[in-house]
Design a protein around this motif. Structure first.
Motif, PDB file in Angstrom:
ATOM      1  N   UNK A 128       0.819  -1.200   0.000  1.00 25.95           N
ATOM      2  CA  UNK A 128       0.000   0.000   0.000  1.00 25.95           C
ATOM      3  C   UNK A 128       0.853   1.250   0.000  1.00 25.95           C
ATOM      4  N   UNK A 129       0.223   2.387   0.166  1.00 32.37           N
ATOM      5  CA  UNK A 129       0.942   3.665   0.122  1.00 32.37           C
ATOM      6  C   UNK A 129       0.241   4.690   0.994  1.00 32.37           C
ATOM      7  N   UNK A 130       0.994   5.708   1.342  1.00 34.76           N
ATOM      8  CA  UNK A 130       0.472   6.903   2.002  1.00 34.76           C
ATOM      9  C   UNK A 130       0.914   8.080   1.150  1.00 34.76           C
ATOM     10  N   UNK A 131      -0.010   8.969   0.798  1.00 36.69           N
ATOM     11  CA  UNK A 131       0.357  10.081  -0.085  1.00 36.69           C
ATOM     12  C   UNK A 131       0.298  11.410   0.663  1.00 36.69           C
ATOM     13  N   UNK A 132       0.940  12.396   0.039  1.00 34.91           N
ATOM     14  CA  UNK A 132       1.031  13.752   0.592  1.00 34.91           C
ATOM     15  C   UNK A 132       1.655  13.727   1.975  1.00 34.91           C
ATOM     16  N   UNK A 133       2.754  12.972   2.081  1.00 37.78           N
ATOM     17  CA  UNK A 133       3.513  12.871   3.324  1.00 37.78           C
ATOM     18  C   UNK A 133       4.656  13.877   3.273  1.00 37.78           C
ATOM     19  N   UNK A 134       4.954  14.505   4.396  1.00 37.20           N
ATOM     20  CA  UNK A 134       6.036  15.476   4.397  1.00 37.20           C
ATOM     21  C   UNK A 134       6.626  15.706   5.765  1.00 37.20           C
ATOM     22  N   UNK A 135       7.601  16.595   5.804  1.00 39.24           N
ATOM     23  CA  UNK A 135       8.267  16.971   7.048  1.00 39.24           C
ATOM     24  C   UNK A 135       7.670  18.281   7.577  1.00 39.24           C
ATOM     25  N   UNK A 374       4.302  -5.588   3.515  1.00 37.11           N
ATOM     26  CA  UNK A 374       4.453  -6.510   4.643  1.00 37.11           C
ATOM     27  C   UNK A 374       3.158  -7.236   4.944  1.00 37.11           C
ATOM     28  N   UNK A 375       3.285  -8.319   5.690  1.00 38.56           N
ATOM     29  CA  UNK A 375       2.118  -9.114   6.022  1.00 38.56           C
ATOM     30  C   UNK A 375       1.087  -8.385   6.848  1.00 38.56           C
ATOM     31  N   UNK A 376       1.511  -7.376   7.600  1.00 38.63           N
ATOM     32  CA  UNK A 376       0.590  -6.626   8.438  1.00 38.63           C
ATOM     33  C   UNK A 376       0.133  -5.315   7.844  1.00 38.63           C
ATOM     34  N   UNK A 377       0.524  -5.047   6.591  1.00 42.16           N
ATOM     35  CA  UNK A 377       0.164  -3.789   5.945  1.00 42.16           C
ATOM     36  C   UNK A 377      -1.305  -3.808   5.524  1.00 42.16           C
ATOM     37  N   UNK A 378      -1.979  -2.705   5.750  1.00 41.31           N
ATOM     38  CA  UNK A 378      -3.352  -2.533   5.290  1.00 41.31           C
ATOM     39  C   UNK A 378      -3.293  -1.945   3.889  1.00 41.31           C
ATOM     40  N   UNK A 379      -3.028  -2.827   2.919  1.00 38.42           N
ATOM     41  CA  UNK A 379      -2.689  -2.378   1.582  1.00 38.42           C
ATOM     42  C   UNK A 379      -3.832  -2.408   0.597  1.00 38.42           C
ATOM     43  N   UNK A 380      -3.451  -2.298  -0.692  1.00 38.86           N
ATOM     44  CA  UNK A 380      -4.443  -2.211  -1.746  1.00 38.86           C
ATOM     45  C   UNK A 380      -5.143  -0.878  -1.790  1.00 38.86           C
ATOM     46  N   UNK A 381      -4.583   0.113  -1.122  1.00 37.83           N
ATOM     47  CA  UNK A 381      -5.209   1.437  -1.053  1.00 37.83           C
ATOM     48  C   UNK A 381      -4.139   2.490  -0.762  1.00 37.83           C
ATOM     49  N   UNK A 382      -4.533   3.747  -0.936  1.00 37.80           N
ATOM     50  CA  UNK A 382      -3.668   4.882  -0.638  1.00 37.80           C
ATOM     51  C   UNK A 382      -4.239   5.606   0.571  1.00 37.80           C
ATOM     52  N   UNK A 434      -3.292   6.408  11.134  1.00 33.50           N
ATOM     53  CA  UNK A 434      -3.884   6.458   9.809  1.00 33.50           C
ATOM     54  C   UNK A 434      -4.508   5.136   9.386  1.00 33.50           C
ATOM     55  N   UNK A 435      -4.212   4.078  10.120  1.00 32.84           N
ATOM     56  CA  UNK A 435      -4.696   2.759   9.733  1.00 32.84           C
ATOM     57  C   UNK A 435      -3.869   2.107   8.648  1.00 32.84           C
ATOM     58  N   UNK A 436      -2.582   2.443   8.574  1.00 33.45           N
ATOM     59  CA  UNK A 436      -1.736   1.908   7.494  1.00 33.45           C
ATOM     60  C   UNK A 436      -1.330   0.464   7.735  1.00 33.45           C
ATOM     61  N   UNK A 437      -1.354   0.017   8.992  1.00 31.43           N
ATOM     62  CA  UNK A 437      -1.036  -1.365   9.309  1.00 31.43           C
ATOM     63  C   UNK A 437      -2.089  -1.901  10.274  1.00 31.43           C
ATOM     64  N   UNK A 438      -2.198  -3.224  10.303  1.00 30.18           N
ATOM     65  CA  UNK A 438      -3.095  -3.882  11.249  1.00 30.18           C
ATOM     66  C   UNK A 438      -2.344  -4.196  12.527  1.00 30.18           C
TER      67      UNK A 438
END
Length: 441
Positions: A128-135, A374-382, A434-438
């Motif tokens: 999966x991915x996370x977009x508009x990430x920054x410092x 990874x196996x725990x990633x909440x993927x298939x989405x941004x 953000x719910x990026x991983x389980x």
């Protein structure tokens, strides 16, 4: 066991070493760094020598965290493409990815076709991915941006790296607790008082300066003399750790590593480094954190079209092929599903400008995409809040960094890596998960 490897031919005319340096060993001895390990090895670190593996590493119930640094400024806008934002095609009339070429398009985002090797993992929900990430305090300077990214403590006086601080919250797990793979240069994220190790490769790891059998024997003898029973711990423990690291890698290198299942690593720097990380994970020698670097993402000119032969396409395809091999290798092992206990995250110092330049590339920008595998990633989405690409939504021509990248890392540490508190790692960080991983079961 930091390996700031001393380049021997620059100082004494001897061949360059790869592995544990004299400087590092002496610094560790002087600092009294204690790395508990019990392996001893016969003179020469011969792969055929008889030796015992290190004592069972300290118990750790979390995922192995793999941090892949995409150095140079990864163009998240052409990797995880916001094709559903009408301003995207307008801003990138020649280098933009056509909607018809996207993988896994969901109405707003789609994957660049170069990421095709990862499509099965996207569909399976483990990529999966996370977009508009920054410092919090963006800069377009490579050096300053990467320094701050890896320090990850804006507004504080801390000068250590966030991964060093992470390791510092855990019990010592031996020489292989934190490893930089594919390079003998330690990244700033591992900078600090806690021990770490760097290796160009498992096969080439050795004590720097021990360039032939005679030197290896001399160093082995010296280290064993420092590690004799009754020797002061500040001297004996690092010496034992050095012997352990060299002996363990010699044992691993003595066996031809066979990836599991249908995993086929590309013959690239990244492919080789991830193959070594997979081998270390499967060896069960206490690896908790691994860092890997991949460069050449600074695409100011000639990025190319979304087809084979284009700079961005080829780079993304090489990246995806290496990551897909790594994931396949870990999940296909006949003894254990290692993939379910590994989380990989990509970081880059900044993204690229929204608008293409006159040279068919994009200049330094701000907001970016982070990739997760990874196996725990909440993927298939941004994941993440999309701020938009309209002129009024940009920050000085850049995609806004709507999500602090430390929130992504912090969620991984708490949900997958067993961290109970982030105060010691990311001081002052606030925000919702953000719910990026389980959560790890």
């Amino acid at each position: 066991m930091t390996t700031e490897t001393l380049t021997m031919n620059e100082t004494c005319g001897c061949p360059e070493g790869r592995g544990l340096s004299r400087r590092t060993l002496m610094r560790r001895l002087a600092a009294g760094g204690a790395l508990g390990a019990t392996l001893t090895v016969l003179e020469g670190f011969s792969p055929a020598a008889r030796f015992a593996f290190a004592a069972e590493p300290a118990s750790y119930a979390g995922d192995v965290l793999v941090v892949l640094s995409l150095r140079g400024g990864f163009d998240g806008l052409n990797a995880i493409v916001p094709a559903g934002d009408p301003a995207y095609a307008t801003a990138r009339p020649t280098i933009g990815v056509p909607t018809s070429r996207l993988i896994g398009a969901d109405g707003i985002f789609g994957l660049h076709p170069g990421l095709a090797p990862l499509e099965p993992f996207w569909k399976a929900g483990t990529f999966g991915a996370v977009h508009a990430v920054g410092q919090p305090n963006p800069t377009r300077s490579h050096f300053q941006a990467m320094e701050e990214l890896e320090r990850a403590a804006p507004g504080s006086s801390l000068r250590t790296g966030w991964l060093d601080r992470t390791v510092g919250t855990r019990a010592d797990a031996g020489a292989f607790q934190a490893v930089q793979a594919g390079s003998s240069a330690i990244p700033a994220s591992l900078r600090g008082p806690n021990p770490e190790m760097a290796l160009d490769s498992v096969k080439s790891f050795a004590i720097s300066g021990a360039w032939d059998d005679g030197e290896r024997a001399r160093w082995t003898t010296a280290l064993r003399a420092m590690a004799v029973p009754g020797a002061p711990a500040p001297i004996a423990d690092p010496a034992r750790a050095a012997l352990a690291a060299a002996g363990t890698t010699a044992a691993l290198a003595a066996k031809t590593y066979q990836p599991s299942g249908e995993a086929s690593y590309p013959d690239t720097h990244l492919g080789k480094a991830l193959r070594d990380v997979a081998q270390l994970i499967k060896a069960g020698i206490g690896l908790q954190v691994a860092t890997v670097d991949e460069g050449d993402w600074d695409m100011h000119a000639g990025m190319g079209q979304a087809a084979k032969g284009g700079w961005m396409y080829d780079h993304l395809h090489d990246l995806a092929a290496a990551l897909a091999a790594f994931a396949t290798d870990l999940k296909s092992d006949s003894k254990r599903d290692f993939f379910s206990r590994v989380t990989l995250v990509t970081l880059s110092e900044f993204g690229r400008r929204v608008g293409e330049n006159g040279s068919g590339g994009v200049d330094h920008g701000h907001g970016n995409a982070v990739l997760l595998l990874g196996g725990g990633v909440n993927g298939g989405k941004v994941h993440g809040r999309w701020p938009g690409l309209a002129d009024e939504d940009l920050v000085d021509g850049d995609l806004a960094g709507a999500t602090d990248y430390r929130l992504v890392l912090g969620e991984i540490l708490t949900a997958r890596c067993g961290a109970s508190s982030l105060g010691d790692v990311f001081p002052g960080l606030t925000g919702d998960a953000l719910g990026v991983v389980r959560p790890r079961s």
